[in-house]
Design an enzyme around this catalytic site. Structure first.
Site, PDB file in Angstrom:
ATOM      1  N   ARG A  58       0.838  -1.208   0.000  1.00  0.00           N
ATOM      2  CA  ARG A  58       0.000   0.000   0.000  1.00  0.00           C
ATOM      3  C   ARG A  58       0.876   1.264   0.000  1.00  0.00           C
ATOM      4  NH1 ARG A  58      -1.912   2.373   4.399  1.00  0.00           N
ATOM      5  NH2 ARG A  58      -2.119   0.475   5.626  1.00  0.00           N
ATOM      6  N   TYR A 111     -16.156  14.811 -16.427  1.00  0.00           N
ATOM      7  CA  TYR A 111     -16.698  13.495 -16.145  1.00  0.00           C
ATOM      8  C   TYR A 111     -17.675  13.619 -14.964  1.00  0.00           C
ATOM      9  CZ  TYR A 111     -16.943   8.590 -14.889  1.00  0.00           C
ATOM     10  OH  TYR A 111     -17.394   7.332 -14.585  1.00  0.00           O
ATOM     11  N   ASP A 183      -7.189  17.197 -15.552  1.00  0.00           N
ATOM     12  CA  ASP A 183      -7.485  15.801 -15.882  1.00  0.00           C
ATOM     13  C   ASP A 183      -7.115  15.624 -17.354  1.00  0.00           C
ATOM     14  OD1 ASP A 183      -8.649  13.416 -16.717  1.00  0.00           O
ATOM     15  OD2 ASP A 183     -10.279  13.553 -15.254  1.00  0.00           O
ATOM     16  N   LYS A 208      -8.222   4.325 -19.471  1.00  0.00           N
ATOM     17  CA  LYS A 208      -8.489   4.771 -20.842  1.00  0.00           C
ATOM     18  C   LYS A 208      -7.235   4.644 -21.713  1.00  0.00           C
ATOM     19  CE  LYS A 208     -12.440   5.572 -19.024  1.00  0.00           C
ATOM     20  NZ  LYS A 208     -12.398   6.255 -17.799  1.00  0.00           N
TER      21      LYS A 208
HETATM   22  N1  LCS Z   1     -11.671  11.373 -15.555  1.00  0.00           N
HETATM   23  C1  LCS Z   1     -12.199  11.238 -16.788  1.00  0.00           C
HETATM   24  C2  LCS Z   1     -11.981  12.312 -17.803  1.00  0.00           C
HETATM   25  C3  LCS Z   1     -12.939  10.114 -17.107  1.00  0.00           C
HETATM   26  O1  LCS Z   1     -13.443  10.024 -18.346  1.00  0.00           O
HETATM   27  C4  LCS Z   1     -13.147   9.115 -16.118  1.00  0.00           C
HETATM   28  C5  LCS Z   1     -13.954   7.897 -16.404  1.00  0.00           C
HETATM   29  C6  LCS Z   1     -12.582   9.283 -14.848  1.00  0.00           C
HETATM   30  C7  LCS Z   1     -11.845  10.423 -14.606  1.00  0.00           C
HETATM   31  C8  LCS Z   1     -12.723   8.244 -13.778  1.00  0.00           C
HETATM   32  O2  LCS Z   1     -11.912   7.162 -14.051  1.00  0.00           O
HETATM   33  P1  LCS Z   1     -12.194   5.645 -13.598  1.00  0.00           P
HETATM   34  O3  LCS Z   1     -12.382   5.693 -12.113  1.00  0.00           O
HETATM   35  O4  LCS Z   1     -13.398   5.177 -14.289  1.00  0.00           O
HETATM   36  O5  LCS Z   1     -10.934   4.950 -13.981  1.00  0.00           O
HETATM   37  N2  LCS Z   1     -14.758   8.022 -17.553  1.00  0.00           N
HETATM   38  C9  LCS Z   1     -15.612   7.150 -17.996  1.00  0.00           C
HETATM   39  C10 LCS Z   1     -16.401   7.372 -19.154  1.00  0.00           C
HETATM   40  O6  LCS Z   1     -16.432   8.412 -19.786  1.00  0.00           O
HETATM   41  N3  LCS Z   1     -17.096   6.312 -19.412  1.00  0.00           N
HETATM   42  O7  LCS Z   1     -16.907   5.334 -18.470  1.00  0.00           O
HETATM   43  C11 LCS Z   1     -15.955   5.813 -17.491  1.00  0.00           C
END
Ligand code: LCS
Length: 393
Positions: A58, A111, A183, A208
């Site tokens: 951790r 998001y 971001d 992503k």
């Molecule tokens: N920031 C952005 C720009 C994102 O598109 C997402 C997830 C996150 C943070 C959060 O990330 P995660 O915890 O899912 O790894 N975006 C998503 C989307 O547009 N469709 O499904 C998830």
């Protein structure tokens, strides 16, 4: 060999300073929760931070650290902190840097859960927020208050693909003693490096583009300075939202092809965006690579390519969009983005469904907006697929 003065592709393959003692070409998976100390004295030194030794996964792990170092190098930051998801990355930034009575300025279109976390949860602890269209820099200037601590932007924004001028944001942040957080999920460090443009912190959903294969959930925060790095790392360890060694290995593997994946999917995205823009059943298309994008010039200045996400609306709004999504055969109807496969989704009822109707409209997340994350398939096949689905509309 040091990758300090090499190009981006060389950094992708050889960066991160990891050298295996046994000569393994790939970073091994250190699948261990804990690490043996040579002596009680050595253990105590590790806890004092006087030895580089590992203690407990951790807190740190060689496989996770290899990935953190690679991404920090690609982003041009001091250090990286891997997290269990992109949302965990967002949360450690908020948690470490916002206190009762503080104020955050952010983009209307980000998001959904990154906004929901502030408005629904941090508001309970007395954090104030202002969500505005950050693509107009004057809106940011007007929103600054004496208690503003963070300017948090997503550019290109999910799902509207609005662009925010990062250099201008950095100037406002500096003048007002505010930290600028970006971001960078939609661009990845291959297309945009916010720290070079003046940001203090960059974060990613590594789920992503960075991983790129739709098989893990992970996040990372990269800081410009050592002091921010220490602050955020200690927040990650107490919240316990660390990345895991096996996941880190998967991301390290995906990361190597980041540049060639993005080049290919962005090439496809350009072809699809032009196709959609000319199609009689399409109302509008938003893609930073199209001259019709109202911030085409700014996107060109701060990004080295327009990326692989397209937003568009089918004439006939939501019903027409649903018919399209229900009839595609090659594109997969699923949320997420940035993978090798083409995904299609409906933000208003899916990724951004928790944002209030009023805020969705204000932020440009209309009912008709369909989001396409373009993969690396053959563009002819993708066009054929959209064509047959649009014929059903
Ligand atoms: N920031 C952005 C720009 C994102 O598109 C997402 C997830 C996150 C943070 C959060 O990330 P995660 O915890 O899912 O790894 N975006 C998503 C989307 O547009 N469709 O499904 C998830």
């Amino acid at each position: 060999m040091s990758t300090e003065n090499t190009g981006f592709n060389t950094k992708l393959i050889h960066g991160g300073k990891f050298k295996d003692k046994l000569g393994s070409v790939n970073v091994p998976i250190y699948q261990s929760s804990t690490f043996e100390f040579e002596s009680a004295e050595e253990g105590a030194k590790c806890f004092l931070g006087e030895s580089g030794g590992y203690i407990y996964t951790r807190l740190g792990n060689p496989t996770i650290n290899a990935l953190e170092n690679s991404i920090a190098e690609l982003e041009g930051g001091f250090g990286g902190i891997g997290t269990s998801s992109g949302m965990a990355a967002v949360n450690i930034v908020y948690m470490a840097l916002l206190s009762k009575g503080d104020h955050i300025i952010s983009s209307q279109a980000i998001y959904g859960p990154s906004r929901g976390l502030i408005e629904d949860q941090y508001s309970r602890f007395g954090v104030e927020s202002t969500y505005i269209n950050t693509s107009d820099i004057n809106n940011i200037k007007r929103a600054v208050k004496p208690n503003t601590k963070l300017l948090y932007v997503e550019t290109p924004a999910n799902p509207t693909l609005e662009i925010t001028d990062l250099k201008a944001c950095a100037e406002i942040a500096k003048e007002n003693n505010i930290l600028l957080v970006v971001d960078n999920t939609f661009s990845s460090p291959y297309l945009q490096r916010p720290i070079e443009l003046g940001a203090d912190i960059v974060l990613h959903s590594m789920t992503k583009f960075i991983n790129g294969h739709a098989d893990i959930i992970g996040g990372i925060v990269v800081t410009k300075t050592e002091s921010l790095y220490k602050k955020l790392r200690s927040m990650m360890t107490v919240l316990g939202c660390n990345l895991d060694p096996h996941q880190s290995y998967m991301v390290l593997r995906g990361l190597k092809t980041l540049a060639i994946r993005i080049e290919r999917s962005q090439q496809n995205a350009m072809i699809l965006a032009e196709y959609l823009e000319k199609h009689p059943k399409i109302e509008w298309v938003k893609y930073p690579g199209l001259k019709s994008h109202h911030q085409y010039k700014l996107a060109k200045e701060q990004m080295s390519g327009p990326g692989a996400i397209i937003s568009f609306s089918v004439k006939g709004g939501l019903d027409a969009g649903k018919t399209l999504m229900n009839n595609v055969k090659l594109a997969i109807l699923a949320v997420s983005l940035g993978g090798v496969e083409t995904l299609i989704e409906h933000p208003a009822s899916m990724t951004h469904s928790k944002v209030s109707s009023q805020d969705k409209l204000k932020g440009g997340i209309t009912d008709g907006l369909v989001r396409l994350s373009v993969g690396i398939e053959d563009s002819n096949d993708l066009i054929k697929d959209l064509d047959q689905a649009l014929q059903k509309v």
